[in-house]
Motif scaffolding. Sequence first.
Motif, PDB file in Angstrom:
ATOM      1  N   LEU A 221       0.853  -1.072  -0.011  1.00 18.24           N
ATOM      2  CA  LEU A 221      -0.174  -0.181  -0.107  1.00 18.24           C
ATOM      3  C   LEU A 221       0.831   1.380  -0.096  1.00 18.24           C
ATOM      4  O   LEU A 221       1.869   1.235   0.559  1.00 18.24           O
ATOM      5  N   PRO A 222       0.662   2.285  -0.944  1.00 11.20           N
ATOM      6  CA  PRO A 222       1.222   3.724  -0.462  1.00 11.20           C
ATOM      7  C   PRO A 222       0.882   4.233   0.769  1.00 11.20           C
ATOM      8  O   PRO A 222      -0.444   4.070   1.371  1.00 11.20           O
ATOM      9  N   GLY A 223       1.865   4.532   1.338  1.00 10.96           N
ATOM     10  CA  GLY A 223       1.678   4.879   2.783  1.00 10.96           C
ATOM     11  C   GLY A 223       2.073   6.405   3.295  1.00 10.96           C
ATOM     12  O   GLY A 223       2.700   7.052   2.551  1.00 10.96           O
ATOM     13  N   LEU A 224       1.334   6.954   4.206  1.00 11.61           N
ATOM     14  CA  LEU A 224       1.787   8.370   4.697  1.00 11.61           C
ATOM     15  C   LEU A 224       1.846   8.473   6.163  1.00 11.61           C
ATOM     16  O   LEU A 224       0.995   7.447   6.830  1.00 11.61           O
TER      17      LEU A 224
ATOM     18  N   ARG B 113      -6.861   8.721   0.347  1.00 14.72           N
ATOM     19  CA  ARG B 113      -7.517   7.588  -0.573  1.00 14.72           C
ATOM     20  C   ARG B 113      -6.756   6.375  -0.875  1.00 14.72           C
ATOM     21  O   ARG B 113      -5.666   6.815  -1.513  1.00 14.72           O
ATOM     22  N   GLY B 114      -7.034   5.154  -0.624  1.00 10.90           N
ATOM     23  CA  GLY B 114      -6.370   4.146  -1.062  1.00 10.90           C
ATOM     24  C   GLY B 114      -4.876   3.734  -0.229  1.00 10.90           C
ATOM     25  O   GLY B 114      -3.864   3.191  -0.663  1.00 10.90           O
ATOM     26  N   ARG B 115      -4.668   4.678   0.865  1.00 19.98           N
ATOM     27  CA  ARG B 115      -3.356   4.918   1.346  1.00 19.98           C
ATOM     28  C   ARG B 115      -3.408   4.042   2.621  1.00 19.98           C
ATOM     29  O   ARG B 115      -4.574   4.144   3.405  1.00 19.98           O
ATOM     30  N   ALA B 116      -2.344   3.581   3.391  1.00 22.99           N
ATOM     31  CA  ALA B 116      -2.240   3.414   4.648  1.00 22.99           C
ATOM     32  C   ALA B 116      -1.646   4.473   5.488  1.00 22.99           C
ATOM     33  O   ALA B 116      -0.835   5.042   5.262  1.00 22.99           O
ATOM     34  N   VAL B 117      -2.618   4.865   6.438  1.00 23.07           N
ATOM     35  CA  VAL B 117      -2.252   5.981   7.170  1.00 23.07           C
ATOM     36  C   VAL B 117      -2.090   5.734   8.654  1.00 23.07           C
ATOM     37  O   VAL B 117      -2.514   5.050   9.196  1.00 23.07           O
ATOM     38  N   LEU B 118      -0.727   5.906   8.820  1.00 19.88           N
ATOM     39  CA  LEU B 118      -0.034   5.449  10.168  1.00 19.88           C
ATOM     40  C   LEU B 118       0.298   6.582  11.021  1.00 19.88           C
ATOM     41  O   LEU B 118       0.853   7.657  10.639  1.00 19.88           O
ATOM     42  N   ILE B 119      -0.113   6.443  12.229  1.00 15.52           N
ATOM     43  CA  ILE B 119      -0.368   7.620  13.388  1.00 15.52           C
ATOM     44  C   ILE B 119       0.943   7.456  14.187  1.00 15.52           C
ATOM     45  O   ILE B 119       0.909   6.517  14.976  1.00 15.52           O
TER      46      ILE B 119
ATOM     47  N   GLY C 276     -11.832   7.060   2.202  1.00 15.82           N
ATOM     48  CA  GLY C 276     -11.406   6.120   1.586  1.00 15.82           C
ATOM     49  C   GLY C 276     -10.041   5.550   1.970  1.00 15.82           C
ATOM     50  O   GLY C 276      -9.234   4.977   1.024  1.00 15.82           O
ATOM     51  N   ALA C 277      -9.518   5.649   3.169  1.00 18.23           N
ATOM     52  CA  ALA C 277      -8.224   5.459   3.646  1.00 18.23           C
ATOM     53  C   ALA C 277      -8.227   3.955   3.298  1.00 18.23           C
ATOM     54  O   ALA C 277      -9.284   3.046   3.556  1.00 18.23           O
ATOM     55  N   ALA C 278      -7.349   3.181   2.987  1.00 13.89           N
ATOM     56  CA  ALA C 278      -6.807   1.750   2.950  1.00 13.89           C
ATOM     57  C   ALA C 278      -6.846   0.857   4.151  1.00 13.89           C
ATOM     58  O   ALA C 278      -7.307  -0.176   4.243  1.00 13.89           O
ATOM     59  N   LEU C 279      -6.023   1.427   5.021  1.00 14.81           N
ATOM     60  CA  LEU C 279      -5.763   0.870   6.487  1.00 14.81           C
ATOM     61  C   LEU C 279      -5.223   1.944   7.424  1.00 14.81           C
ATOM     62  O   LEU C 279      -4.882   3.075   6.683  1.00 14.81           O
TER      63      LEU C 279
ATOM     64  N   ARG D 213       6.067   2.128   0.683  1.00 21.00           N
ATOM     65  CA  ARG D 213       5.061   1.275   0.565  1.00 21.00           C
ATOM     66  C   ARG D 213       4.954   0.416   1.770  1.00 21.00           C
ATOM     67  O   ARG D 213       5.904   0.195   2.499  1.00 21.00           O
ATOM     68  N   PHE D 214       3.814  -0.044   2.312  1.00 24.58           N
ATOM     69  CA  PHE D 214       3.469  -0.537   3.575  1.00 24.58           C
ATOM     70  C   PHE D 214       2.866  -1.819   3.368  1.00 24.58           C
ATOM     71  O   PHE D 214       2.143  -2.288   2.527  1.00 24.58           O
ATOM     72  N   HIS D 215       3.573  -2.854   4.115  1.00 23.84           N
ATOM     73  CA  HIS D 215       2.861  -4.208   4.291  1.00 23.84           C
ATOM     74  C   HIS D 215       2.757  -4.752   5.793  1.00 23.84           C
ATOM     75  O   HIS D 215       3.396  -4.272   6.495  1.00 23.84           O
TER      76      HIS D 215
END
Length: 219
Positions: free
Chosen positions: A84-87, A108-114, A146-149, A195-197
């Motif tokens: 996943l594209p991440g931010l 949208r479509g991204r892995a959002v990591l806090i 629409g965040a992916a994760l 990219r996130f996994h």
Amino acid sequence: MTRMIELSHRITEGMVTYPGVPGPRLGVHLSREASREVYEPGTEFHIGSIELVANTGTYLDTPYHRYPDGPDLSGVPLEKIADLPGLVVRAEGLRSAGLGLLKDLDVRGRAVLIHTGWDRHFGTEAYLRDHPYLEPEAARWLAEQGAALVGIDSLNIDDTPPRGPRPAHTVLLGAGIPIVEHMTGLAALPDAGFRFHAVPPMVVGMGTFPVRAYAIADG
């Protein structure tokens, strides 16, 4: 040149991940010594065993964790949890991550990591109380956008008063958005461009399981 960034805690004998959840128990099904009786001379193997609660270490929540008719570990597609594209949302030093940190981001479509920095307390009593969390309004916005994760390096993505509601879990998992909790190493990530996994095994009838979460970034 790319680099891999570890985002998971190690799982160790008896570790405490969450208050009241028993730690894992590591054992041996077949020792190297015993295997010498099974194989030809010079050949030996170790087969270990582990007993653990699914919410151990760094783990992924699927919709089934919250909803009985939601996809379980075997039902969540790879495109929801891998490559996943991440931010990263920087929330270090804050008690909660609110909408103000998110509203200017394209999620949208991204892995959002806090990134809260709370992982520095992992394995201590301090980790288990007054932890940072995602505010309900922010969770709703992430679902609408629409965040992916969504992931967090804290005890829980929700505030955790006894018997309290879990609005972030309810909203995100209800929208089919997996959650990764108890992350670590987010400080080493760039704000975006990685990219996130976070892939668990395909276990039927379970909603949560530990993952080896990691990111691949340039430079």
